[in-house]
Design an enzyme around this catalytic site. Sequence first.
Site, mmCIF file in Angstrom:
data_model
loop_
_atom_site.group_PDB
_atom_site.id
_atom_site.type_symbol
_atom_site.label_atom_id
_atom_site.label_comp_id
_atom_site.label_asym_id
_atom_site.label_seq_id
_atom_site.Cartn_x
_atom_site.Cartn_y
_atom_site.Cartn_z
ATOM 1 N N ASP A 64 -13.423 15.740 23.286
ATOM 2 C CA ASP A 64 -13.555 15.981 24.729
ATOM 3 C C ASP A 64 -13.968 17.432 24.966
ATOM 4 O O ASP A 64 -13.255 18.361 24.600
ATOM 5 C CB ASP A 64 -12.235 15.683 25.432
ATOM 6 C CG ASP A 64 -12.407 15.479 26.924
ATOM 7 O OD1 ASP A 64 -13.100 16.280 27.567
ATOM 8 O OD2 ASP A 64 -11.837 14.500 27.464
ATOM 9 N N SER A 114 -15.024 13.706 32.725
ATOM 10 C CA SER A 114 -14.661 12.898 31.557
ATOM 11 C C SER A 114 -14.456 11.432 31.876
ATOM 12 O O SER A 114 -14.471 10.599 30.961
ATOM 13 C CB SER A 114 -13.382 13.453 30.915
ATOM 14 O OG SER A 114 -13.600 14.744 30.401
ATOM 15 N N HIS A 175 -4.982 9.091 30.194
ATOM 16 C CA HIS A 175 -5.927 10.112 30.640
ATOM 17 C C HIS A 175 -7.325 9.507 30.712
ATOM 18 O O HIS A 175 -7.541 8.357 30.336
ATOM 19 C CB HIS A 175 -5.878 11.320 29.697
ATOM 20 C CG HIS A 175 -6.273 12.611 30.327
ATOM 21 N ND1 HIS A 175 -7.468 13.232 30.059
ATOM 22 C CD2 HIS A 175 -5.637 13.395 31.246
ATOM 23 C CE1 HIS A 175 -7.548 14.354 30.765
ATOM 24 N NE2 HIS A 175 -6.450 14.471 31.489
ATOM 25 N N THR A 177 -10.337 9.682 29.154
ATOM 26 C CA THR A 177 -11.045 9.077 28.023
ATOM 27 C C THR A 177 -10.431 7.758 27.582
ATOM 28 O O THR A 177 -11.114 6.729 27.580
ATOM 29 C CB THR A 177 -11.128 10.062 26.846
ATOM 30 O OG1 THR A 177 -11.926 11.183 27.238
ATOM 31 C CG2 THR A 177 -11.729 9.409 25.621
ATOM 32 N N GLU A 335 -9.533 10.362 20.163
ATOM 33 C CA GLU A 335 -9.933 11.463 21.039
ATOM 34 C C GLU A 335 -9.249 12.771 20.655
ATOM 35 O O GLU A 335 -8.016 12.844 20.604
ATOM 36 C CB GLU A 335 -9.598 11.153 22.497
ATOM 37 C CG GLU A 335 -10.065 12.263 23.438
ATOM 38 C CD GLU A 335 -9.432 12.224 24.819
ATOM 39 O OE1 GLU A 335 -9.995 12.853 25.732
ATOM 40 O OE2 GLU A 335 -8.370 11.592 24.982
ATOM 41 N N ASP A 340 -11.033 20.142 25.294
ATOM 42 C CA ASP A 340 -11.393 20.298 26.700
ATOM 43 C C ASP A 340 -10.401 21.178 27.450
ATOM 44 O O ASP A 340 -10.784 22.068 28.214
ATOM 45 C CB ASP A 340 -11.456 18.908 27.340
ATOM 46 C CG ASP A 340 -11.765 18.937 28.814
ATOM 47 O OD1 ASP A 340 -12.913 19.252 29.177
ATOM 48 O OD2 ASP A 340 -10.856 18.638 29.620
ATOM 49 N N HIS A 382 -18.959 15.678 27.175
ATOM 50 C CA HIS A 382 -19.684 16.719 27.905
ATOM 51 C C HIS A 382 -19.477 18.043 27.190
ATOM 52 O O HIS A 382 -18.698 18.134 26.241
ATOM 53 C CB HIS A 382 -19.176 16.820 29.354
ATOM 54 C CG HIS A 382 -17.692 17.026 29.433
ATOM 55 N ND1 HIS A 382 -17.079 18.232 29.146
ATOM 56 C CD2 HIS A 382 -16.677 16.168 29.722
ATOM 57 C CE1 HIS A 382 -15.779 18.108 29.260
ATOM 58 N NE2 HIS A 382 -15.494 16.850 29.613
ATOM 59 N N HIS A 457 -17.069 22.296 33.261
ATOM 60 C CA HIS A 457 -17.889 21.642 32.245
ATOM 61 C C HIS A 457 -19.295 22.218 32.244
ATOM 62 O O HIS A 457 -19.730 22.851 33.208
ATOM 63 C CB HIS A 457 -17.971 20.140 32.528
ATOM 64 C CG HIS A 457 -16.668 19.430 32.410
ATOM 65 N ND1 HIS A 457 -16.468 18.139 32.837
ATOM 66 C CD2 HIS A 457 -15.465 19.834 31.904
ATOM 67 C CE1 HIS A 457 -15.221 17.769 32.608
ATOM 68 N NE2 HIS A 457 -14.593 18.794 32.037
#
Length: 527
Positions: A64, A114, A175, A177, A335, A340, A382, A457
């Site tokens: 992430d 995300s 979350h 993802t 993940e 992130d 991203h 991002h």
Amino acid sequence: MKVTTLLIICSGLIFGSLGKPQFPEREKDPNFWNLGAQQTLSEALTLQDLNKNKANNLILFLGDGMGIPTVTAARILKGQLMGQSGEEMQLEMDKFPFVSLAKTYNTNAQVPDSAGTATAYLCGVKANEGTVGVSAAAVRSQCNTTQGNEVTSILRWAKDAGKSVGIVTTTRVNHATPSAAYAHSVDRDWYSDNEMPPEALEAGCRDIARQLFENIPNIDVIMGGGRKYMFPKNMSDVEYPGVAKQSGLRKDGRNLVEEWKDKKKDKKGFYIWNKKQLLSLNPNNVDYLLALFEPGDLMYDLERNTETDPSLTEMVEVAIKILKRNPRGFYLLVEGGRIDHGHHEGKAKQALHEAVEMDRAIGRAALMTSTYDTLTVVTADHSHMFNFGGYTPRGNTIFGLAPMTSDVDQKPFTSILYGNGPGYKIVSGGRENISTIDYTENDYQAQAAVPLSMETHGGEDVAVFAKGPLAHLFHGVHEQNYIPHVMAYAACIGQNKKHCVSQSGTDGLSPVLSTIAALLTVTRLLS
């Protein structure tokens, strides 16, 4: 302050000593580079014999926020942690033979979030920012736009095909993802009913934690954080008793963990919440595993209690041991979610160590599977406003200083910088002088050009690394939603299976008809 000043002086002495290059002696010889390139060429020529096997197993590693600058910086960090200069190091993902780029924009956002991206690389459909498991016809936070706009994920396609499926994350299991793998929600923040507006509840929308257990009730492996969203409001947490912010949040009074345990009590189902319990499991005796290691997200790897909290690598190892027992194969979503979070907080050291840990997990998975029948894909949802530069010399610590001071304000600066974020600081009317602080600490917030409480991002393409059956289909530049379509095609699951043939009761791929069948299927879908 004195220590930091000394570090600056020492780095100047080490990397600027008489202008001498700091690199291995062998690199002065052209033969070193020529032989290396020829060896790489020889290895590349072997890729002309493409792996067209059917993929029995599918693994998606999602970093992430792991944009290309993060990949490069993590590579250097990994090498430096091993005593090397770093630049010449190979990440596990670097060893994958096929690499492409994915365009990350959401249907309504140039720079994505995300949730919309997760819907793309898991469900095969681009979507609006802030929504998971629904098409772009759904509007964020508008409950009445959910019904009829749901889209299913590759995890669901794999489960319907008889495969075992798993989710492993360093964030909450509800979350953005992971939730796109099982939920259909017009708001990624509806973690439990506590976070939902009354009108959404009254209209019949369900929180994401509920959907984890109700939409696909037999997910074989679920590992991550998020305990507090599963328990009744104010119920004390098992690990942090009496700590109000870690207690249960559910307003409906339901105990989703107990409900799960009741349904799995005669099915070799285990609920655990710490590393000791995880490592004491016999995977051969586990059919279902629910492991929630924190009330919220897992701790950063640098801060992790190695006695009580498992690493991502340890979680992945147990997950694969459980899932691979199914002769029909498995789908596993992994993940590295806190890469992130580190970037959002401007804490590059945390983010990069998270990326290195995910790379370790990729290596562990490689040892437990075979490219003969396992398609492994590594990508990001991203990027971030993270970068590093400043003409640093070879071997410069990735968290270190550029070799010069600014020719504008005459102050030193670190190689790592953010375009925006919490690291923006003005002291006495000018940029903060980092020689007065410890820029090597874990939570140091790198300087940023624009002040924001949370860094944002980035909008550039992300890399997609692939190995295993039909990995060569990841090539060039594609939309992000292309990813699950290739993975499903390789495994003969989902909507595009015309190319699959059955020989002696075993599914395989028809090399002659596959291209024609694929074109006909795409034509039919477009019609």
